[in-house]
Design a protein around this motif. Structure first.
Motif, PDB file in Angstrom:
ATOM      1  N   LEU A   1       0.827  -1.206   0.000  1.00  0.00           N
ATOM      2  CA  LEU A   1       0.000   0.000   0.000  1.00  0.00           C
ATOM      3  C   LEU A   1       0.865   1.261   0.000  1.00  0.00           C
ATOM      4  CD1 LEU A   1      -2.726  -1.136   2.543  1.00  0.00           C
ATOM      5  CD2 LEU A   1      -2.956  -0.958   0.057  1.00  0.00           C
ATOM      6  N   TYR A   2       1.915   1.254   0.798  1.00  0.00           N
ATOM      7  CA  TYR A   2       2.822   2.401   0.852  1.00  0.00           C
ATOM      8  C   TYR A   2       3.497   2.621  -0.503  1.00  0.00           C
ATOM      9  CZ  TYR A   2       6.885   5.239   1.966  1.00  0.00           C
ATOM     10  OH  TYR A   2       7.844   6.224   1.962  1.00  0.00           O
ATOM     11  N   LEU A   3       3.984   1.531  -1.096  1.00  0.00           N
ATOM     12  CA  LEU A   3       4.701   1.657  -2.365  1.00  0.00           C
ATOM     13  C   LEU A   3       3.790   2.060  -3.520  1.00  0.00           C
ATOM     14  CD1 LEU A   3       7.171  -1.300  -1.910  1.00  0.00           C
ATOM     15  CD2 LEU A   3       7.794   1.115  -2.238  1.00  0.00           C
ATOM     16  N   ASP A   4       2.492   1.791  -3.389  1.00  0.00           N
ATOM     17  CA  ASP A   4       1.558   2.262  -4.407  1.00  0.00           C
ATOM     18  C   ASP A   4       1.564   3.788  -4.507  1.00  0.00           C
ATOM     19  OD1 ASP A   4       0.775  -0.270  -5.145  1.00  0.00           O
ATOM     20  OD2 ASP A   4      -1.091  -0.240  -3.985  1.00  0.00           O
ATOM     21  N   THR A   5       1.852   4.463  -3.406  1.00  0.00           N
ATOM     22  CA  THR A   5       1.865   5.929  -3.397  1.00  0.00           C
ATOM     23  C   THR A   5       3.280   6.511  -3.316  1.00  0.00           C
ATOM     24  OG1 THR A   5       1.562   5.974  -0.993  1.00  0.00           O
ATOM     25  CG2 THR A   5      -0.429   6.065  -2.367  1.00  0.00           C
ATOM     26  N   HIS A   6       4.269   5.652  -3.080  1.00  0.00           N
ATOM     27  CA  HIS A   6       5.669   6.090  -2.980  1.00  0.00           C
ATOM     28  C   HIS A   6       6.559   5.137  -3.789  1.00  0.00           C
ATOM     29  CE1 HIS A   6       3.671   7.692   0.613  1.00  0.00           C
ATOM     30  NE2 HIS A   6       4.554   8.670   0.561  1.00  0.00           N
ATOM     31  N   PRO A   7       6.340   5.030  -5.088  1.00  0.00           N
ATOM     32  CA  PRO A   7       7.037   4.024  -5.889  1.00  0.00           C
ATOM     33  C   PRO A   7       8.542   4.243  -6.038  1.00  0.00           C
ATOM     34  CG  PRO A   7       5.772   5.477  -7.313  1.00  0.00           C
ATOM     35  CD  PRO A   7       5.417   5.828  -5.889  1.00  0.00           C
ATOM     36  N   GLN A   8       9.034   5.408  -5.655  1.00  0.00           N
ATOM     37  CA  GLN A   8      10.465   5.697  -5.787  1.00  0.00           C
ATOM     38  C   GLN A   8      11.249   5.446  -4.496  1.00  0.00           C
ATOM     39  OE1 GLN A   8      11.558   6.377  -8.808  1.00  0.00           O
ATOM     40  NE2 GLN A   8       9.470   6.459  -9.592  1.00  0.00           N
ATOM     41  N   ASP A   9      10.592   4.959  -3.448  1.00  0.00           N
ATOM     42  CA  ASP A   9      11.250   4.753  -2.155  1.00  0.00           C
ATOM     43  C   ASP A   9      12.067   3.459  -2.199  1.00  0.00           C
ATOM     44  OD1 ASP A   9      11.983   4.265   0.506  1.00  0.00           O
ATOM     45  OD2 ASP A   9      10.133   5.117   1.296  1.00  0.00           O
ATOM     46  N   SER A  10      13.340   3.605  -2.503  1.00  0.00           N
ATOM     47  CA  SER A  10      14.190   2.426  -2.688  1.00  0.00           C
ATOM     48  C   SER A  10      14.374   1.627  -1.396  1.00  0.00           C
ATOM     49  CB  SER A  10      15.548   2.816  -3.260  1.00  0.00           C
ATOM     50  OG  SER A  10      16.235   3.670  -2.369  1.00  0.00           O
TER      51      SER A  10
END
Length: 89
Positions: A30-39
């Motif tokens: 869910l987090y990565l759906d809105t923050h796809p650049q967070d390596s």
């Protein structure tokens, strides 16, 4: 006096670990759906995905099939009907 091993407790403890890791995977998805650049989050997701796979493999070796739709193999004879089912733990 030493207590005898309790396989039921081992099953519950392993299932609890699986549930905790899988919960974290859902939250990271869910987090990565809105923050796809967070390596860093992607790295954490990938590490937890490996941990989830390994925990489920360990569970299946000890207690039987856990994943459906080809994610788990059956023993012989067909052992999908053996209980308890994961959601019954």
């Amino acid at each position: 006096m030493k207590q005898a091993p309790n396989p039921g407790a081992d099953r519950y403890a392993l299932m609890e670990k699986i549930q905790m890791v899988d919960f974290a995977l859902v939250e990271l998805t869910l987090y990565l759906d809105t923050h796809p650049q967070d390596s860093q989050a992607i790295q954490q997701f990938n590490q937890l995905a490996v941990e989830s796979r390994d925990l489920k493999t360990m569970y299946e070796k000890q207690f039987g099939p856990l994943r459906q739709f080809g994610g788990s193999f059956s023993g012989y004879p067909w052992n999908w009907g053996d209980s308890p089912w994961p959601w019954q733990l």
